[in-house]
Design an enzyme around this catalytic site. Sequence first.
Site, PDB file in Angstrom:
ATOM      1  N   HIS A  96       0.562  -1.202   0.249  1.00 51.29           N
ATOM      2  CA  HIS A  96       0.022   0.199  -0.482  1.00 51.29           C
ATOM      3  C   HIS A  96       1.070   1.020  -0.119  1.00 51.29           C
ATOM      4  O   HIS A  96       2.124   1.313   1.352  1.00 51.29           O
ATOM      5  CB  HIS A  96      -1.226   0.162   1.317  1.00 51.29           C
ATOM      6  CG  HIS A  96      -2.082   0.973   1.344  1.00 51.29           C
ATOM      7  ND1 HIS A  96      -2.125   2.141   1.062  1.00 51.29           N
ATOM      8  CD2 HIS A  96      -3.500   0.825   0.775  1.00 51.29           C
ATOM      9  CE1 HIS A  96      -2.801   3.189   1.017  1.00 51.29           C
ATOM     10  NE2 HIS A  96      -4.024   2.131   0.445  1.00 51.29           N
ATOM     11  N   GLU A 165      -3.929   1.580  -7.612  1.00 51.22           N
ATOM     12  CA  GLU A 165      -4.468   2.956  -6.439  1.00 51.22           C
ATOM     13  C   GLU A 165      -3.681   4.068  -6.832  1.00 51.22           C
ATOM     14  O   GLU A 165      -2.277   4.096  -6.453  1.00 51.22           O
ATOM     15  CB  GLU A 165      -4.292   2.627  -5.295  1.00 51.22           C
ATOM     16  CG  GLU A 165      -5.480   0.956  -4.408  1.00 51.22           C
ATOM     17  CD  GLU A 165      -5.364   1.585  -3.134  1.00 51.22           C
ATOM     18  OE1 GLU A 165      -6.376   1.652  -3.225  1.00 51.22           O
ATOM     19  OE2 GLU A 165      -4.568   1.237  -2.194  1.00 51.22           O
TER      20      GLU A 165
HETATM   21  P1  13P Z   1      -9.893   5.851  -0.191  1.00 49.71           P
HETATM   22  O1  13P Z   1     -11.346   5.082  -0.761  1.00 49.71           O
HETATM   23  O2  13P Z   1     -10.476   6.217   0.702  1.00 49.71           O
HETATM   24  O3  13P Z   1      -9.494   6.978  -1.436  1.00 49.71           O
HETATM   25  O4  13P Z   1      -8.979   4.670   0.084  1.00 49.71           O
HETATM   26  C1  13P Z   1      -7.877   3.664  -0.893  1.00 49.71           C
HETATM   27  C2  13P Z   1      -7.346   3.310  -0.436  1.00 49.71           C
HETATM   28  O5  13P Z   1      -6.103   3.311  -0.216  1.00 49.71           O
HETATM   29  C3  13P Z   1      -8.054   1.825   0.194  1.00 49.71           C
HETATM   30  O6  13P Z   1      -6.725   1.511   0.118  1.00 49.71           O
END
Ligand code: 13P
Length: 247
Positions: A96, A165
């Site tokens: 992450h 992400e």
């Molecule tokens: P948000 O949905 O709060 O933008 O976070 C995404 C995230 O980092 C999930 O791992």
Amino acid sequence: MRYFIGNWKMFGIPKSINILNKINYFYSKDKNRQKYRVIITPPYTLIETYAKHFKNKRISIGSQNCYQKDQFSSNTAAVSPFMIKKVGAKYTLVGHSDNRSEGDTNEMLKNKVLFSLKNNLKVVFCIGENQTQKKNKKTFSVLKNQLTKVLDKKFNKNNIIVAYEPIWSIGTGKIPTKKELEKTTIYIKQVLTSIFRKKSPAVLYGGSVDSSNVEMFKEIREIDGFLIGGASKSSKKFIDIIKNYYR
Ligand code: 13P
């Protein structure tokens, strides 16, 4: 198969299980339930009790991270994939951006993936470019680097899920355009296919996903599901995302 993964980050105490009970109740009655999986990653402190509670229920419990060594060692505050598996988690996130920014290197991430798979945890491997990299049109090279430096063709791709992400989208309310995201997801699958041959693992999107923008995301066939941060802390918001996805 689609995936709705809720990443709680630094949120949750024992009684927060009520949120998951509501999500599980919806999930177990939903007529579309065979089409998707719900996985929640609470903090380490809650994995054991939550995993026990949901053992014979539909929701699966995962970890948000793990240490890059296998079983036991003398690393203060570290929690290994072996220990996570032993308390009932089925999945773990790896890579992450929160943890990359705190020092996770490709070499560490590779060991995290390796030892997680060895301990029969399914891995949700997170990748994503930052704002500057995007601005400088480096998105594809960044993603390729993140994938090829860590994922090895010897890894069992059936136990790997990739979550794209973009860092600039996490918790900001900003999301990529449909065209942009379509292109990026196809690109990620191409890179994955070249690593693993034949079929790509599932690729999820994460970053400010909510019940209103999921309508756009669902039009992108290549996206196999979502990694949801903020909206996973509310049963209603999380359930509404699933409802709108299948509407
Ligand atoms: P948000 O949905 O709060 O933008 O976070 C995404 C995230 O980092 C999930 O791992």
